[in-house]
Scaffold this motif. Structure first.
Motif, mmCIF file in Angstrom:
data_model
loop_
_atom_site.group_PDB
_atom_site.id
_atom_site.type_symbol
_atom_site.label_atom_id
_atom_site.label_comp_id
_atom_site.label_asym_id
_atom_site.label_seq_id
_atom_site.Cartn_x
_atom_site.Cartn_y
_atom_site.Cartn_z
ATOM 1 N N LEU A 239 0.942 -1.315 0.164
ATOM 2 C CA LEU A 239 -0.069 0.042 -0.092
ATOM 3 C C LEU A 239 0.962 1.127 0.105
ATOM 4 O O LEU A 239 0.559 2.432 -0.571
ATOM 5 C CB LEU A 239 -0.779 0.099 1.186
ATOM 6 C CG LEU A 239 -2.142 -1.028 1.279
ATOM 7 C CD1 LEU A 239 -2.478 -1.061 2.678
ATOM 8 C CD2 LEU A 239 -3.089 -0.789 0.094
ATOM 9 N N LEU A 240 2.136 1.151 0.659
ATOM 10 C CA LEU A 240 3.015 2.239 0.763
ATOM 11 C C LEU A 240 3.959 2.356 -0.621
ATOM 12 O O LEU A 240 4.441 3.677 -0.773
ATOM 13 C CB LEU A 240 3.776 2.255 2.037
ATOM 14 C CG LEU A 240 4.503 3.190 2.540
ATOM 15 C CD1 LEU A 240 3.512 4.529 2.788
ATOM 16 C CD2 LEU A 240 5.483 3.047 3.924
ATOM 17 N N GLY A 241 4.005 1.368 -1.266
ATOM 18 C CA GLY A 241 4.662 1.457 -2.532
ATOM 19 C C GLY A 241 6.237 1.359 -2.082
ATOM 20 O O GLY A 241 6.790 1.922 -2.881
ATOM 21 N N VAL A 242 6.654 0.395 -1.291
ATOM 22 C CA VAL A 242 7.923 0.449 -0.694
ATOM 23 C C VAL A 242 8.115 -1.310 -0.488
ATOM 24 O O VAL A 242 7.213 -1.695 -0.642
ATOM 25 C CB VAL A 242 8.459 1.237 0.436
ATOM 26 C CG1 VAL A 242 8.256 2.733 0.067
ATOM 27 C CG2 VAL A 242 7.590 0.666 1.673
ATOM 28 N N SER A 243 9.367 -1.587 -0.443
ATOM 29 C CA SER A 243 9.839 -2.864 -0.002
ATOM 30 C C SER A 243 9.525 -3.172 1.284
ATOM 31 O O SER A 243 9.652 -2.154 2.310
ATOM 32 C CB SER A 243 11.223 -3.367 -0.354
ATOM 33 O OG SER A 243 12.257 -2.460 0.449
#
Length: 320
Positions: A239-243
């Motif tokens: 959802l955050l767009g990070v690993s």
């Protein structure tokens, strides 16, 4: 926090007081409204110094605002403003760049000492937050900061980060958590400068702002999905767009792991529900907060607070 409302003034004086004392004296702008509409005018605002910034939330009936060269000469600000539109919409014009409309939930930035005109779209009036940060409190010291005419944020990827930081800053203002405000103010200022091209996202300041904002958003995503007993780092990272690795690094830097944050938020929510709904079954509350079983909830609650949930509920009832 300083709060003020036109209810403190006689109805026939409300707009004149708002125009001369609040708009001109406090905010350094010129306010105008047709005389026949002034009797129904209403306005309120709150203002709080947070870190090296000033957070203002304003609600008011519809009227026209101008920041003219005369206003700027009389009350220079030399600050960067980050605006969050909270209701209806607004129009900005009368400046070097193009006129634009800002929708509910959107953001804009400007330097205080450039002329503009603004008014609400429609009849709903103003409802917005403004964070004002002195240029001297932001780095780098770039003369281009003073050339930032009002402009809406166009980077959709930054909007959720700005929203999370503004929400956290609003909660800090209410709870008097002034020590938590400084990094949020800096993050919002540097996110604005990233959007305007004056700070590179990969720079030390850009990365710091993005880390602070992503942590704010991650915590809000956790709160939004607490009821899911299978809430996991992979879900929030997506959802955050990070690993997942980057997500864990965000929480490690904040001295509380992802799992510790989830547990703490679930416990806080369960305590709130027990206070607000004393007749609700504890098993139902545990499930609503995402605990996988009632036994797990009792064990975790007792470990955190040294008492069973029922004992907490009884004490809360006695304190009413």
């Amino acid at each position: 926090m300083y709060r003020w409302c036109t209810d403190e003034v006689e109805p026939h004086d409300r707009f004149d007081f708002w125009r001369e004392v609040r708009a001109k004296g406090l905010f350094g702008v010129t306010a105008e409204l047709e005389r026949e509409r002034r009797a129904d005018f209403f306005g309120e605002f709150s203002m709080r110094q947070l870190g090296n910034g000033t957070l203002v939330e304003l609600k008011a009936s519809s009227y026209a605002v101008e920041r003219s060269q005369a206003d700027i000469g009389r009350a220079p600000g030399d600050s960067i403003c980050v605006y969050q539109q909270l209701g209806g919409g607004g129009w900005f014009g009368g400046m070097r760049s193009s006129d634009f409309a800002i929708a509910n939930g959107s953001f804009a930035t400007s330097h205080t000492d450039l002329p503009y005109r603004t008014k609400p779209l429609g009849t709903g009036g103003f409802h917005l937050r403004i964070l004002k940060i002195p240029v001297s409190g932001l780095a780098p010291q770039d003369k281009r900061m003073r050339e930032l005419a009002p402009k809406m944020f166009n980077d959709s990827g930054l909007a959720p980060l700005l929203d999370a930081c503004f929400a956290d800053l609003g909660e800090v203002a209410v709870s008097d958590g002034s020590s938590e405000a400084a990094p949020l103010v800096q993050a919002l200022g540097h996110l604005a400068l990233i959007e305007r091209g004056l700070v590179r996202p990969g720079s030390r300041r850009g990365q710091g702002a993005l880390r602070t904002a992503r942590l704010s958003l991650a915590r809000r995503l956790i709160a939004r999905h607490l009821q899911d007993p299978d809430l996991a780092p992979t879900q929030v990272a997506d959802l955050l767009g990070v690993s997942v690795r980057h997500l864990h690094m965000l929480f490690e830097a904040a001295d509380r792991s992802f799992s510790q944050t989830v547990t703490e938020e679930r416990l806080k929510q369960s305590r709130r529900l027990m206070r607000e709904a004393p007749e609700r079954l504890i098993a139902d509350i545990a499930s609503a907060c995402g605990f996988e079983s009632l036994a797990t909830y009792y064990r975790v609650f007792n470990a955190a607070y040294g008492m069973a949930p029922g004992d907490f509920r009884a004490r809360a009832s006695e304190a009413r």
